[in-house]
Enzyme design. Structure first.
Site, PDB file in Angstrom:
ATOM      1  N   TYR A 144       1.025  -1.109  -0.086  1.00  0.00           N
ATOM      2  CA  TYR A 144      -0.071   0.050  -0.001  1.00  0.00           C
ATOM      3  C   TYR A 144       1.020   0.981   0.002  1.00  0.00           C
ATOM      4  O   TYR A 144       1.819   1.304   0.843  1.00  0.00           O
ATOM      5  CB  TYR A 144      -0.981  -0.074   1.153  1.00  0.00           C
ATOM      6  N   ASP A 239       9.431   2.912  -0.523  1.00  0.00           N
ATOM      7  CA  ASP A 239       8.341   3.591   0.413  1.00  0.00           C
ATOM      8  C   ASP A 239       8.551   3.157   1.881  1.00  0.00           C
ATOM      9  O   ASP A 239       8.250   2.003   2.334  1.00  0.00           O
ATOM     10  CB  ASP A 239       6.834   3.310  -0.026  1.00  0.00           C
ATOM     11  N   LYS A 262       4.266   8.774   8.975  1.00  0.00           N
ATOM     12  CA  LYS A 262       4.143   8.205  10.210  1.00  0.00           C
ATOM     13  C   LYS A 262       5.173   8.789  11.269  1.00  0.00           C
ATOM     14  O   LYS A 262       4.818  10.026  11.542  1.00  0.00           O
ATOM     15  CB  LYS A 262       4.107   6.860  10.117  1.00  0.00           C
TER      16      LYS A 262
HETATM   17  C1  PLP Z   1       0.634   4.549   5.877  1.00  0.00           C
HETATM   18  C2  PLP Z   1       1.189   4.418   4.529  1.00  0.00           C
HETATM   19  C3  PLP Z   1       1.082   5.283   3.291  1.00  0.00           C
HETATM   20  C4  PLP Z   1      -0.050   6.324   3.324  1.00  0.00           C
HETATM   21  O1  PLP Z   1       0.412   7.253   4.439  1.00  0.00           O
HETATM   22  P1  PLP Z   1      -0.852   8.251   4.716  1.00  0.00           P
HETATM   23  O2  PLP Z   1      -0.316   9.415   5.700  1.00  0.00           O
HETATM   24  O3  PLP Z   1      -2.102   7.473   5.498  1.00  0.00           O
HETATM   25  O4  PLP Z   1      -1.440   8.987   3.437  1.00  0.00           O
HETATM   26  C5  PLP Z   1       1.908   5.011   2.247  1.00  0.00           C
HETATM   27  N1  PLP Z   1       2.894   4.090   2.349  1.00  0.00           N
HETATM   28  C6  PLP Z   1       2.899   3.100   3.278  1.00  0.00           C
HETATM   29  C7  PLP Z   1       3.986   2.324   3.315  1.00  0.00           C
HETATM   30  C8  PLP Z   1       2.289   3.225   4.401  1.00  0.00           C
HETATM   31  O5  PLP Z   1       2.156   2.388   5.352  1.00  0.00           O
END
Ligand code: PLP
Length: 421
Positions: A144, A239, A262
């Site tokens: 994701y 990511d 995060k």
């Molecule tokens: C949480 C997450 C996102 C999205 O971040 P948001 O702040 O919720 O938009 C993207 N990539 C990864 C790997 C994530 O865990």
């Protein structure tokens, strides 16, 4: 467990918001139970409006590595808020946070602060496409990367499949440029690059995958991504929105661009993308690739991020200790399980799959026993253990979790596992 006030609050919230929530997984639809409505959180504990007190392994889905309401972070925020909440003008705080980020991620020579992980990955892709003048991207099924159109594409299982939108509203035109491959499938990566490597702008990957449960990269998977992208002139994007500051992968393999989120905001909305200067200097106003944000680099988010990262840096053996704590918890959980489980761990990230075989990709994760998960989740919640309400999520240990928390968690787990047999 009493959830009466939460149930009433949920009914009211549903009148105003889809599913009563502002992010889907919070609605607990997978587990046939109302979500507790939260009133406050402190350290490793989270409290709801019915007066329940839970040990929290969700940590706001990752950011709360220090535990909730850390005193240093809160004190710094109180002072910052008195100075005004947003100026839309440069501050020294932004450079200070960038410097701290670079201590962890040397490959991020130039970076840009944004407000969410979604924005970071979406922007990184635009930069990769603008830099390479190519349109296709490769992602992995079950990873994701936030909810931007190009990345809300999953495609089918098996061999390489050209993108199918995974949400109404994502156009076929957008989806067709996204190639989705199974995680850990080196042969599929090599095949697609042989077929159309010159058209691929970027490969985006969670180097430790935390959004299909927790799935670790196998030997040579990330190295293969590095090798093929280099050979074909595509941009490799890690990511690390979830894994960042918890897991070290970049000492072995260096991506071209990295996305963080995060933890970087210490619980406030903040994220960041960056990498090689040669690529990042194409971002506006140095270059022509446009990306902007009214609240980007916001002083409150910068302050929470700075304080959080400083503690990670200044606390001796922070990561080693947190990792060791997490291993200890998992070893105890395995001992009391009595059913077949898999307990993958990366640093302070972990997950419990109800499966008798190692989970290597999304198909394996999806084949785990969902009925057992659901029962286990409810039994744990009933005993005051707050877990993510889905088999496809990662759990987190924070610096605030204590031996006493763990003892309570193990006792609860014993009882919850018994209900599955
Ligand atoms: C949480 C997450 C996102 C999205 O971040 P948001 O702040 O919720 O938009 C993207 N990539 C990864 C790997 C994530 O865990």
């Amino acid at each position: 467990m009493k959830l009466e006030k939460s149930a009433a609050a949920f009914e009211l919230a549903k009148k105003f918001m889809p599913g009563g929530v502002n992010s889907p997984v919070r609605s607990y639809q997978n587990v046939d139970c109302n979500p507790p409505f939260i009133s406050r959180a402190k350290g490793s504990h989270i409290f709801d409006i019915d007066g329940n007190n839970f040990i929290d392994y969700v940590g706001s889905w990752g950011p709360m590595i220090l535990g909730h309401a850390n005193e240093k972070v809160v004190d710094a925020l109180k002072k910052a808020v008195e100075r005004g909440t947003s100026y839309g003008a440069p501050t020294e705080l932004e450079t200070e946070l960038a410097k701290l980020v670079q201590k962890f991620y040397h490959s991020m020579e130039v970076m840009r602060m944004v407000n969410s992980g979604t924005e970071a990955t979406m922007s990184a892709l635009r930069v990769a496409r603008g830099f390479t003048r190519r349109e296709k991207i490769v992602k992995f099924i079950g990873c994701y990367h936030g909810h931007s159109d190009s990345l809300l594409v999953n495609a089918g299982s098996g061999a390489a499949t050209f993108g199918e939108p995974s949400s109404p509203g994502v156009t076929v035109g957008t989806a067709k440029d996204t190639i989705a491959l199974p995680y850990n499938d080196i042969a599929a990566v090599e095949k697609i690059f042989n077929e159309c490597g010159e058209q691929i702008a970027a490969v985006i990957v969670e180097p430790v995958a935390g959004n299909m449960g927790l799935v670790l990269p196998e030997e040579n998977f990330l190295q293969t991504l590095r090798d093929v992208t280099k050979k074909y002139g595509a941009v490799l994007i890690f990511d690390e929105v979830m894994s960042g500051f918890r897991v070290t992968v970049q000492n072995k393999i260096t991506p071209d661009l990295t996305c963080l989120g995060k933890i970087i905001g210490g619980g406030l909305p903040c994220a960041c993308y960056g990498g090689k200067a040669e690529i990042m200097r194409n971002v506006s106003p140095d270059g022509k690739i446009y990306q902007a944000g009214t609240l980007s680099g916001n002083p409150l988010a910068m302050t929470a991020g700075i304080e959080t990262l400083k503690i990670l840096i200044e606390t001796p053996k922070f990561t080693e200790n947190l990792t060791a704590k997490t291993s200890k918890l998992l070893a105890e959980i395995k001992k009391v399980a009595g059913v077949e489980i898999q307990t993958p761990q990366a640093g302070s990230m972990f997950c419990i799959f109800f499966s008798d075989k190692k989970v290597r990709n999304y198909a394996d994760a999806a084949a785990s026993n969902q009925a057992q998960f659901k029962k286990w989740f409810i039994a744990m919640l009933d005993q005051g253990i707050y877990l993510a309400p889905s088999q496809f999520e990662t759990l987190f240990v924070s610096a605030a979790h204590t031996d006493e928390d763990f003892a309570k968690t193990i006792d609860a787990a014993k009882i919850a596992f018994k209900e599955l047999i």
